[in-house]
Design a protein around this motif. Sequence first.
Motif, PDB file in Angstrom:
ATOM      1  N   ILE A  34     -52.754  80.099 -34.728  1.00 35.87           N
ATOM      2  CA  ILE A  34     -54.050  80.783 -34.742  1.00 35.87           C
ATOM      3  C   ILE A  34     -53.931  82.228 -34.255  1.00 35.87           C
ATOM      4  O   ILE A  34     -54.639  83.106 -34.757  1.00 35.87           O
ATOM      5  CB  ILE A  34     -55.054  79.991 -33.882  1.00 35.87           C
ATOM      6  N   LEU A  35     -53.079  82.505 -33.287  1.00 38.86           N
ATOM      7  CA  LEU A  35     -52.977  83.827 -32.685  1.00 38.86           C
ATOM      8  C   LEU A  35     -52.676  84.942 -33.692  1.00 38.86           C
ATOM      9  O   LEU A  35     -53.307  86.001 -33.623  1.00 38.86           O
ATOM     10  CB  LEU A  35     -51.942  83.806 -31.556  1.00 38.86           C
ATOM     11  N   PRO A  36     -51.765  84.789 -34.643  1.00 35.85           N
ATOM     12  CA  PRO A  36     -51.549  85.866 -35.625  1.00 35.85           C
ATOM     13  C   PRO A  36     -52.796  86.171 -36.464  1.00 35.85           C
ATOM     14  O   PRO A  36     -53.048  87.335 -36.798  1.00 35.85           O
ATOM     15  CB  PRO A  36     -50.419  85.345 -36.513  1.00 35.85           C
ATOM     16  N   PHE A  37     -53.589  85.159 -36.788  1.00 37.19           N
ATOM     17  CA  PHE A  37     -54.818  85.405 -37.544  1.00 37.19           C
ATOM     18  C   PHE A  37     -55.824  86.208 -36.715  1.00 37.19           C
ATOM     19  O   PHE A  37     -56.487  87.106 -37.230  1.00 37.19           O
ATOM     20  CB  PHE A  37     -55.448  84.089 -37.999  1.00 37.19           C
ATOM     21  N   ILE A  38     -55.930  85.894 -35.446  1.00 39.85           N
ATOM     22  CA  ILE A  38     -56.848  86.632 -34.570  1.00 39.85           C
ATOM     23  C   ILE A  38     -56.385  88.085 -34.434  1.00 39.85           C
ATOM     24  O   ILE A  38     -57.205  89.014 -34.498  1.00 39.85           O
ATOM     25  CB  ILE A  38     -56.951  85.936 -33.200  1.00 39.85           C
ATOM     26  N   ILE A  39     -55.092  88.294 -34.275  1.00 42.06           N
ATOM     27  CA  ILE A  39     -54.564  89.655 -34.171  1.00 42.06           C
ATOM     28  C   ILE A  39     -54.795  90.410 -35.475  1.00 42.06           C
ATOM     29  O   ILE A  39     -55.189  91.581 -35.473  1.00 42.06           O
ATOM     30  CB  ILE A  39     -53.071  89.617 -33.782  1.00 42.06           C
ATOM     31  N   PHE A  40     -54.572  89.742 -36.609  1.00 42.25           N
ATOM     32  CA  PHE A  40     -54.810  90.373 -37.916  1.00 42.25           C
ATOM     33  C   PHE A  40     -56.272  90.781 -38.073  1.00 42.25           C
ATOM     34  O   PHE A  40     -56.567  91.895 -38.526  1.00 42.25           O
ATOM     35  CB  PHE A  40     -54.397  89.417 -39.040  1.00 42.25           C
ATOM     36  N   LEU A  41     -57.210  89.900 -37.686  1.00 43.26           N
ATOM     37  CA  LEU A  41     -58.626  90.225 -37.804  1.00 43.26           C
ATOM     38  C   LEU A  41     -59.010  91.390 -36.883  1.00 43.26           C
ATOM     39  O   LEU A  41     -59.813  92.252 -37.260  1.00 43.26           O
ATOM     40  CB  LEU A  41     -59.479  89.006 -37.495  1.00 43.26           C
ATOM     41  N   ALA A  42     -58.461  91.431 -35.690  1.00 41.24           N
ATOM     42  CA  ALA A  42     -58.753  92.529 -34.769  1.00 41.24           C
ATOM     43  C   ALA A  42     -58.226  93.853 -35.327  1.00 41.24           C
ATOM     44  O   ALA A  42     -58.926  94.875 -35.279  1.00 41.24           O
ATOM     45  CB  ALA A  42     -58.149  92.247 -33.400  1.00 41.24           C
ATOM     46  N   LEU A  43     -57.007  93.845 -35.876  1.00 38.79           N
ATOM     47  CA  LEU A  43     -56.450  95.066 -36.464  1.00 38.79           C
ATOM     48  C   LEU A  43     -57.238  95.490 -37.700  1.00 38.79           C
ATOM     49  O   LEU A  43     -57.461  96.690 -37.919  1.00 38.79           O
ATOM     50  CB  LEU A  43     -54.974  94.859 -36.807  1.00 38.79           C
ATOM     51  N   LEU A  44     -57.668  94.541 -38.509  1.00 40.30           N
ATOM     52  CA  LEU A  44     -58.486  94.847 -39.681  1.00 40.30           C
ATOM     53  C   LEU A  44     -59.817  95.467 -39.270  1.00 40.30           C
ATOM     54  O   LEU A  44     -60.286  96.429 -39.886  1.00 40.30           O
ATOM     55  CB  LEU A  44     -58.723  93.578 -40.507  1.00 40.30           C
ATOM     56  N   HIS A  45     -60.416  94.951 -38.212  1.00 42.54           N
ATOM     57  CA  HIS A  45     -61.669  95.505 -37.700  1.00 42.54           C
ATOM     58  C   HIS A  45     -61.474  96.941 -37.234  1.00 42.54           C
ATOM     59  O   HIS A  45     -62.282  97.825 -37.554  1.00 42.54           O
ATOM     60  CB  HIS A  45     -62.191  94.637 -36.547  1.00 42.54           C
ATOM     61  N   LEU A  46     -60.412  97.192 -36.460  1.00 44.49           N
ATOM     62  CA  LEU A  46     -60.161  98.541 -35.969  1.00 44.49           C
ATOM     63  C   LEU A  46     -59.878  99.514 -37.115  1.00 44.49           C
ATOM     64  O   LEU A  46     -60.354 100.655 -37.116  1.00 44.49           O
ATOM     65  CB  LEU A  46     -58.997  98.529 -34.972  1.00 44.49           C
ATOM     66  N   TRP A  47     -59.098  99.076 -38.111  1.00 43.28           N
ATOM     67  CA  TRP A  47     -58.809  99.927 -39.260  1.00 43.28           C
ATOM     68  C   TRP A  47     -60.089 100.240 -40.035  1.00 43.28           C
ATOM     69  O   TRP A  47     -60.319 101.395 -40.417  1.00 43.28           O
ATOM     70  CB  TRP A  47     -57.796  99.233 -40.178  1.00 43.28           C
ATOM     71  N   GLY A  48     -60.953  99.249 -40.260  1.00 44.98           N
ATOM     72  CA  GLY A  48     -62.200  99.454 -40.987  1.00 44.98           C
ATOM     73  C   GLY A  48     -63.149 100.372 -40.236  1.00 44.98           C
ATOM     74  O   GLY A  48     -63.824 101.216 -40.831  1.00 44.98           O
ATOM     75  N   ARG A  49     -63.185 100.234 -38.939  1.00 44.75           N
ATOM     76  CA  ARG A  49     -64.051 101.101 -38.134  1.00 44.75           C
ATOM     77  C   ARG A  49     -63.598 102.555 -38.211  1.00 44.75           C
ATOM     78  O   ARG A  49     -64.410 103.465 -38.346  1.00 44.75           O
ATOM     79  CB  ARG A  49     -64.033 100.592 -36.693  1.00 44.75           C
ATOM     80  N   ARG A  50     -62.294 102.779 -38.133  1.00 44.52           N
ATOM     81  CA  ARG A  50     -61.769 104.142 -38.245  1.00 44.52           C
ATOM     82  C   ARG A  50     -61.998 104.704 -39.635  1.00 44.52           C
ATOM     83  O   ARG A  50     -62.322 105.890 -39.791  1.00 44.52           O
ATOM     84  CB  ARG A  50     -60.285 104.165 -37.899  1.00 44.52           C
ATOM     85  N   ALA A  51     -61.862 103.869 -40.659  1.00 47.90           N
ATOM     86  CA  ALA A  51     -62.102 104.334 -42.036  1.00 47.90           C
ATOM     87  C   ALA A  51     -63.569 104.716 -42.219  1.00 47.90           C
ATOM     88  O   ALA A  51     -63.872 105.746 -42.849  1.00 47.90           O
ATOM     89  CB  ALA A  51     -61.697 103.247 -43.032  1.00 47.90           C
ATOM     90  N   ASN A  52     -64.485 103.924 -41.676  1.00 42.08           N
ATOM     91  CA  ASN A  52     -65.913 104.251 -41.770  1.00 42.08           C
ATOM     92  C   ASN A  52     -66.214 105.560 -41.041  1.00 42.08           C
ATOM     93  O   ASN A  52     -66.987 106.384 -41.529  1.00 42.08           O
ATOM     94  CB  ASN A  52     -66.768 103.121 -41.188  1.00 42.08           C
TER      95      ASN A  52
END
Length: 174
Positions: A83-101
């Motif tokens: 489960i931990l890699p999925f949580i890390i992936f979602l957190a990184l995706l959130h940070l990347w999307g926020r910076r892109a916005n």
Amino acid sequence: MANFVKNLFGGSPAAPAQSATDDDFADYASAPSPSPIYDPDTSSSTADAFPDISTQPTPVPYTKWYRVWERASPRDFQAEAIILPFIIFLALLHLWGRRANKRKVKVWAAVHTPLLEKEYSSVGFDSRRSSFKDEMVEGGADVAQGLLKEKAANEYITYATGRQNVAFLDAKIK
């Protein structure tokens, strides 16, 4: 009540109820014998006064409960390892999307701020600031500091007022 109705209509009288004895119930009719009272004048030491207390500490029994390294193995954490890699992936995706916005909003602000300042007398939420042109030229890190407010990670708003026949302008950028 049933006996009364039977007697009223001439039925046979009921046999008297026998009291049941409870052999399991302990009878506490007598008071317990009193324990000896400790008198410091008559006893010389604590061990004499309280013979049940031993002076030697009792050994603690060996249990694995307090020794985590003995009762747990890496196999016990297999679900967390998946489960931990999925949580890390979602957190990184959130940070990347926020910076892109945020990058998109800064580009929008750089393009539309000169037009808004030309058409409206007050642009943005900071009423003390007269113009954003100087900040746009410098290209600072927070170009849209007073111009835009972040309502959510994917939603920004701005405000303009002071044009003839227009009360105000609310702009939402999603």
